[in-house]
Design an enzyme around this catalytic site. Sequence first.
Site, PDB file in Angstrom:
ATOM      1  N   HIS A   9       0.830  -1.207   0.000  1.00 34.71           N
ATOM      2  CA  HIS A   9       0.000   0.000   0.000  1.00 34.71           C
ATOM      3  C   HIS A   9       0.858   1.247   0.000  1.00 34.71           C
ATOM      4  CE1 HIS A   9       0.457  -1.404   4.189  1.00 34.71           C
ATOM      5  NE2 HIS A   9       0.583  -0.118   4.490  1.00 34.71           N
TER       6      HIS A   9
HETATM    7  P1  AMP Z   1       1.723   0.549   7.336  1.00 35.06           P
HETATM    8  O1  AMP Z   1       2.496   0.761   8.568  1.00 35.06           O
HETATM    9  O2  AMP Z   1       2.379   1.146   6.136  1.00 35.06           O
HETATM   10  O3  AMP Z   1       1.300  -0.859   7.114  1.00 35.06           O
HETATM   11  O4  AMP Z   1       0.403   1.396   7.526  1.00 35.06           O
HETATM   12  C1  AMP Z   1      -0.834   0.824   7.708  1.00 35.06           C
HETATM   13  C2  AMP Z   1      -1.836   1.932   7.727  1.00 35.06           C
HETATM   14  O5  AMP Z   1      -3.105   1.351   7.653  1.00 35.06           O
HETATM   15  C3  AMP Z   1      -1.790   2.785   8.980  1.00 35.06           C
HETATM   16  O6  AMP Z   1      -1.642   4.129   8.606  1.00 35.06           O
HETATM   17  C4  AMP Z   1      -3.136   2.524   9.642  1.00 35.06           C
HETATM   18  O7  AMP Z   1      -3.634   3.706  10.211  1.00 35.06           O
HETATM   19  C5  AMP Z   1      -3.985   2.067   8.472  1.00 35.06           C
HETATM   20  N1  AMP Z   1      -5.059   1.132   8.762  1.00 35.06           N
HETATM   21  C6  AMP Z   1      -5.092   0.143   9.656  1.00 35.06           C
HETATM   22  N2  AMP Z   1      -6.231  -0.546   9.536  1.00 35.06           N
HETATM   23  C7  AMP Z   1      -6.915  -0.008   8.531  1.00 35.06           C
HETATM   24  C8  AMP Z   1      -8.174  -0.271   7.910  1.00 35.06           C
HETATM   25  N3  AMP Z   1      -8.950  -1.261   8.318  1.00 35.06           N
HETATM   26  N4  AMP Z   1      -8.568   0.518   6.910  1.00 35.06           N
HETATM   27  C9  AMP Z   1      -7.792   1.527   6.484  1.00 35.06           C
HETATM   28  N5  AMP Z   1      -6.610   1.823   7.029  1.00 35.06           N
HETATM   29  C10 AMP Z   1      -6.173   1.064   8.036  1.00 35.06           C
END
Ligand code: AMP
Length: 740
Positions: free
Chosen positions: A659
Amino acid sequence: METDIDDTCKAKDEEKKSKQILVIMVGAPGSGKSTFCEHVMRSSARPWARICQDTINKGKSGTKVQCLTSASSALKKGKSVFLDRCNLEREQRTDFVKLGGPEVDVHAVVLDLPAKLCISRSVKRIEHEGNLQGGKAAAVVNRMLQKKELPKLSEGFSRITLCQNENDVQAALDTYSGLGPLDTLPHGSFGQKNPDAKIQLGIMKFLKKVDAPSNTGSTASSTQDPVPPQITEEKNSCLEGQEITSLLSDAAGEEVKGTENPEVASVNQNGSSSDVPTLAFPSLSTSDFQFNNEKASDVIIEKVEEFVNKLGNARLVLVDLTQGSKILSLVRAKAAQKHINPKKFFTFVGDITRLYTGGGLCCNVIANAANWRLKPGGGGVNAAIFSAAGPALEVATAERAKSLYPGNSVIVPLPSTSPLCGREGVTHVIHVLGPNMNPRRPNCLDGDYVKGCEILRKAYTSLFEGFLSIVRSQEKLSKGCNEDIRLEPSVSQDHSEDVHGNYISTGDKIKRDGGHEYEQSKKCKTQNEVGTDINLSRAANLSADNEKIGVSTSKAWGSWAQALYRTAMYPERHKDDLLEISDDVVVLNDLYPKAQKHILVLSRFDGLDRLADVRNEHLQILQTMHAVGMKWAEKFLHEDASLAFRLGYHSAPSMRQLHLHVISQDFNSKHLKNKKHWNSFNTAFFCDSVDVLEEISNHGKATLKDYDSLLSMELRCHRCRSAHPSIPRFLLAPGTQSTR
Ligand code: AMP
């Protein structure tokens, strides 16, 4: 025939008449706009006029209207025109673009040179036409660059030339200097090395400067222009207008309280978003074991009533495969009579092994109406669950218990390699055995419903208690964690052949010190279902060798960490929550945004869990993600030009599925709570998308930094880079804030 020849001649004459050009210069003070114009005017055979707002008023600074009038009159006189003003924002260009028409092509020449260069030129110059020199120049350049919107053809330009270094500038100079009176230039965008990189190569490159700790050897800053000291003097350059106390408080916040387990089920009759622990269970004994439906439904209701108030935010769902199932309708009616909270308990028609993918209902725990041998086989739920979970469940079950007595249950943590875990989000299966009224099955009670109901009660009690213990253990884990990331629960259970308890010993074996999962994962050890210590580290050797972390599929991702994966794989289940769905990507708001605007662009490619997995063959995917991210950043910029964006990946993400973060640089969010949050977006832990694209295409993989040290780096302002040894000091440091 004659007419045809006439027409051809006329056309040729038209061609020869050529077109005038209005060149709208775009660039910060100090980027070299005036020098460019003057150089072309000296060398070109074409008649040019230079309209400069700094001198338009009899050698003094004038207004935009004066520039417009002057440009229009020069064009009327048949001249081509250089509009020599900054024109960094779209709005500032609009009226000038309108001067174009059939006779006049409108071009943009963009001098998108490094901020440092523009500032140092502006600071040094003396007797500048616009009196922009010395110390104040740095502040002005900095401010203007933050509002920069690179021109687009859609604004009405027929040609855009982007210059990002001295060579580009020279090439553009040659092009325009060589223009004769009748020459035209081809239409289109030129000089854009990465057409999608406008924002990052401009504002973002400037902002993304990070200082790695000296001992990490990070290369993050080596390619960046150091921000000159003038910028640190600029008022309001740091975290402007931000509620810093909320930003940097170390206190645990809502993400810690377990809200980041991210399942979002879009359907069920309660309209739940399913961010809650959920037990899906089949009716025990009513199918193959031929237990009376009326009596069974009474027991279910009795037990649900008993447990419903202990559930906290968790919930129970009675599941049956068949529409119009007798037991479901009985239970539904009785639950309604008893006014059982339908958000805490409801019935659901669907396959218990496909609740999420088949029905949009995400249940982290499912109950299996098991046989006493705890083996696959038979029919119904037991066969379906063992088959859907794969051999991993059988192995994990065998490690927990060898058999089960009626009225008992055993909790089996589902290995993350099981499809039920990855696909459906199930973290635990609870095998439970009810009483048998079927004479063709072992231990038949011969119609003894007193005993039968007693055993059935015991079975549900055991099941619900087991579920509660899982919920509590997960809560405990998340409470023990200072941040928003939670690990897959660790479950260790003592068992023997005749004690099929639902006791779950949790937490004891887990050492955690809080922090982002990427840090925890290095330090946390948990005991897996076969009792062996496994290290959940997803990137223990990250800094040393990217290759070692390339095999993501073998890594453990907790159920909560699979939410983005599920969204990417089954976007239709989440469509109400999504900003965009295409074949390649899904775009959604970050559930815990760390800035005013924070969205995620998910790749839909199954098998790309994180940046470490990306190789040359995935370049196209990354380009698409980048392009989509840029589109959204541009949209946000259009709505609020004061924002600035970065697009990038976390070196070691907490969530599965590649992502891209698109995040505004205000960091104004109640969810940004601590140093690790901050550093994950403001150190080389955050890998800029443009850099990643370059690295992948040049080296076939991204360079991942030593994330551990990056996350624990000293706190620095992302704009002025002033460093502060601790969060409280940063908060209190005079001059760090806008009051400076
Ligand atoms: P990363 O550390 O790059 O994996 O970031 C994961 C991101 O996903 C973080 O910014 C979280 O706030 C976000 N996140 C966690 N759960 C969800 C979800 N169900 N839907 C959307 N974003 C999420």
